[in-house]
Write an enzyme that holds these catalytic residues in place. Structure first.
Site, short mmCIF file in Angstrom:
data_model
loop_
_atom_site.label_atom_id
_atom_site.label_comp_id
_atom_site.label_asym_id
_atom_site.label_seq_id
_atom_site.Cartn_x
_atom_site.Cartn_y
_atom_site.Cartn_z
N ALA A 129 14.89 -18.01 -24.51
CA ALA A 129 15.83 -18.90 -25.18
C ALA A 129 16.81 -19.46 -24.15
CB ALA A 129 16.60 -18.13 -26.24
N GLY A 156 12.48 -14.85 -25.22
CA GLY A 156 11.79 -15.74 -26.16
C GLY A 156 10.46 -16.23 -25.60
#
Ligand code: 3HC
Length: 702
Positions: free
Chosen positions: A63, A104
């Site tokens: 992320a 992520g």
């Protein structure tokens, strides 16, 4: 579709190639690109399989961390939902992983059905280091693919694994050679899957094997990490998320993971740890050192001095594969120094962390000498001799005479003026301070002291060397104590003064360790030896600013020969590993208080904390104002990595930002008024602190 993800097709296969430098962070544009591309591939009947890879090299760094503080991580499409769609795809999805799949990035790969990785790839879930937990399925999918114990270990430690390890653990299907085209390998793999009519897999159908672990597994795990994670909020939430994976169906587990993620994301700890992430990157950007500055080549290193510090510094370079010469004019000391290095390596080998062959390899890189003429071809020379200006100047004069032109001449001084040392040579532009912290082979921090004439390419070169020896370099300017020890001075001064005013060593240490310091001030002085601080004070009487009570108690301990742990007595008494109160301390404190006209009273824990910390922060503000540190976050890195300041508070300046600069300012003013002459002398707020607090800003604004 956005440029952040390239969509293309070839035959029956669609490709979603992340295209966002530098590390394919999953910001909103990338999420949108992935979502659009995935929808297009799903709807296209000619497409039978989907490959997710990178157009820029590394697969994905996770992320976009900057979105957490900005709040935009919550802008749609959301990562968890996007990954749920990918996981539920009816067409096989293959992740093609080169370089890294972190956070992520790994969660994206786990949501795919199959994973192909290059042998050099690193796969991990480092979210815990950012004060959060994997919030896009990692805590639910990894236990299903790799087993609970492996997943828990990876999630709570944050440590990545290699592609080969990931294959053994069961969450990589194919490892290809480094340098091989991973997209081509994934394409082959996809074609084989299609030929075999292999199904798309859904994690929701995969069981979690809780039965094979003992009933008390999680309790034991919690106990095993207790010490290491003291004070941190996220590790326990990581464990709870994995526990949820053991008992809940995937979708419910993901909901629980989402709740725990949100519990973490808005905490001061998450802000602090993310602050440190960006602080480390910012520290590499040094004002006045242009990005394209050419570093000097460094192959041969020489260290002058074979004592504890010299030996520790040498080990760093041997570990990193540098040809290193240890020079000492005293042949016996040199032999002892080599013996200590060998012994250290052998201890590490006994613990299984090095092989015998590695020990010999490292020792094989070491040369010793008692003559300066032997180091004339060294590219980098680090002096680690006795901390006295005359001695250091003599060494630098000799280095100037014997070293080749362009060699970098560094001093490991922790207190002396690097400008003055540089002036002992005819080449001050090549002189720099490299302040290692003890034990030098262990501590990550390296204060890089830039003198007035140090040339930018010297700075660039030592930053590169620091990275090779796995140190965290922070560039600072010249002043007494540089950044770390200068900020420590008022912290220690207040701890010692509080003892005169009525606090006990136990109270001070308890308050500071409860705050999160690895060790309280009195225990720290006992460990370092109060003879060191005594002698430094004798050599630099100016630090007392004429305050007769300054260090009075610690000086009486010194005069009694109570140097701390090494003499079995200091602020505490030591018997083996046991430590107990030293009753003489109170008597000595009472005598010193009487002598200096200090009224003893009951001191609150809050006063201990504020009086130790706020002057340290105030000194940080002065340091910033003087340009000794380029940014507040540099001071934070120094404190977290060199002085046991809790990482989960982000460093002293970030702590001040978090509690509000006005509160720090008000408390300084309060003590200034309350403590009479002493307060007037020591509690003057730094102009920068006053300015920022008045403007409603924080230290990040500098
Ligand atoms: N978000 C935002 N920026 C990132 C980033 C990320 N995830 N990863 C790297 N960057 C930025 C750095 O800030 C730096 O920017 P700068 O050039 O402006 O200073 C640039 O990318 C290059 O980074 P490095 O200097 O660190 O380059 P390296 O090659 O040395 O290291 C790396 C690359 C290993 C990816 C390292 O940057 C790293 O560890 N990044 C963080 C990885 C991580 O923690 N990922 C998890 C994110 S949280 C998450 O995914 C939550 C999810 O579960 C929902």
């Amino acid at each position: 579709m956005s440029d952040s993800v390239i969509y293309k097709t070839q035959g029956q296969i669609a490709y979603l190639l992340l295209n966002s430098t530098p590390v394919n962070g999953l910001g909103q544009a990338v999420r949108q690109g992935l979502s659009d591309g995935f929808a297009q591939a799903s709807q296209d009947d000619t497409i039978k399989a989907i490959v997710v890879g990178s157009n820029i090299g590394p697969f994905c760094g996770g992320a976009d961390i900057a979105e957490f503080s900005a709040g935009t991580f919550a802008d749609k499409p959301l990562l968890p939902q996007l990954f749920n769609q990918i996981d539920a795809s009816s067409k096989p999805v293959i992740a093609a992983i080169d370089g890294l799949a972190l956070g992520g990035g790994l969660e994206l790969a786990l949501a795919c059905d199959y994973r192909v990785a290059t042998s050099k790839a690193k796969l991990g879930l480092p979210e815990v280091h950012l004060g959060i937990l994997p919030g896009a399925g990692g805590t639910q999918r990894l236990p299903r693919l790799a087993g609970i114990a492996n997943a828990l270990q990876m999630i709570v430690s944050g440590a990545p694994v290699s592609a080969q390890q990931a294959q053994q653990l069961g969450f990589v299907d194919l490892v290809v050679k480094d340098g091989e085209d991973v997209i081509a390998a994934a394409t082959n793999y996809a074609e084989q899957l299609l030929a075999q009519q292999a199904p798309a897999l859904n994690c929701a159908d995969m069981p979690v094997d809780r039965e094979s672990l003992p009933a008390e597994y999680f309790a034991e795990f919690r106990k095993s990490i207790e010490r290491k994670t003291r004070g941190f909020y996220a590790p326990e939430r990581c464990i709870q998320a994995v526990e949820a994976a053991c008992v809940l169906p995937l979708m419910e587990g993901l909901r629980k993971e989402g709740e725990l993620f949100l519990e973490c994301i808005n905490t001061p700890q998450a802000r602090a740890q993310q602050h440190l992430f960006f602080a480390e990157r910012a520290a590499g950007k040094v004002p006045g050192v242009a990005k394209d500055t050419q570093a000097r080549p460094v192959k041969k290193v020489a260290v002058i001095g074979s004592g504890t510090m010299g030996g520790g510094i040498v080990m760093n370079f041997l570990n990193a594969g540098f040809d290193t010469t240890m020079l000492d004019l005293n042949a016996q000391a040199l032999e002892r120094g080599v013996g200590v290095i060998r012994k250290n390596y052998e201890i590490t080998a006994k613990k299984g962390k090095l092989t015998g062959q590695q020990v010999e390899q490292r020792m094989g890189l070491l040369t010793t000498s008692t003559q300066y003429s032997d180091i004339q071809d060294a590219d980098l020379v680090i002096e680690a001799v006795f901390e006295k200006m005359d001695v250091k100047k003599a060494v630098f004069k000799t280095l100037d005479e014997c070293c080749k032109p362009g060699a970098i001449l560094a001093t490991n001084t922790s207190t002396l003026d690097v400008n003055e040392i540089a002036e002992a040579t005819s080449r001050p532009q090549d002189v720099i301070g490299l302040h290692f912290f003890s034990p030098a082979n262990v501590m990550r921090l390296l204060e890089v002291v830039r003198a007035e004439k140090t040339s930018p390419d010297v700075i660039k070169t030592v930053l590169g060397c620091a990275a090779k020896i796995k140190k965290l370099p922070v560039v600072v300017g010249v002043c007494f104590g540089f950044v770390g020890n200068r900020m420590l001075e008022p912290y220690g001064r207040e701890a010692l003064r509080l003892l005169l005013e009525g606090a006990t060593p136990e109270q001070i240490d308890r308050v500071l360790t409860e705050f999160g310091f690895a060790m309280g001030f009195c225990s720290m002085i006992d460990l370092a030896g109060n003879d060191i601080s005594y002698l430094t004070r004798q050599a630099h009487p100016e630090v007392t600013h004429g305050d007769p009570s300054y260090g009075a108690l610690v000086d009486s301990l010194y005069e009694l020969g109570h140097y701390g742990q090494k003499t079995g007595c200091g602020f505490y008494q030591y018997s083996g590993r046991d430590k107990s109160a030293n009753p003489d301390v109170i008597t000595l404190a009472e005598q010193a208080a009487f002598k200096h006209g200090i009224t003893r009273r009951k001191i609150s824990d809050q006063e201990v904390l504020e009086r130790c910390l706020y002057p340290l922060i105030n000194e940080g503000a002065l340091i910033l104002e003087e340009g000794i540190a380029a940014r507040a976050s540099d001071c934070d890195l120094i404190y977290v990595n060199g002085y046991g300041f809790p990482a989960w508070r982000g460093g002293p300046m970030q702590y001040a930002n978090e509690i509000g600069l006005t509160n720090v300012l008000d408390a300084l003013n309060k003590y200034k008024a309350q403590l009479g002459e002493y307060g007037e002398r020591w509690f003057e707020p730094a102009p920068l602190l006053l300015k920022l607090a008045t403007e409603g800003k924080n230290f990040n604004a500098v």
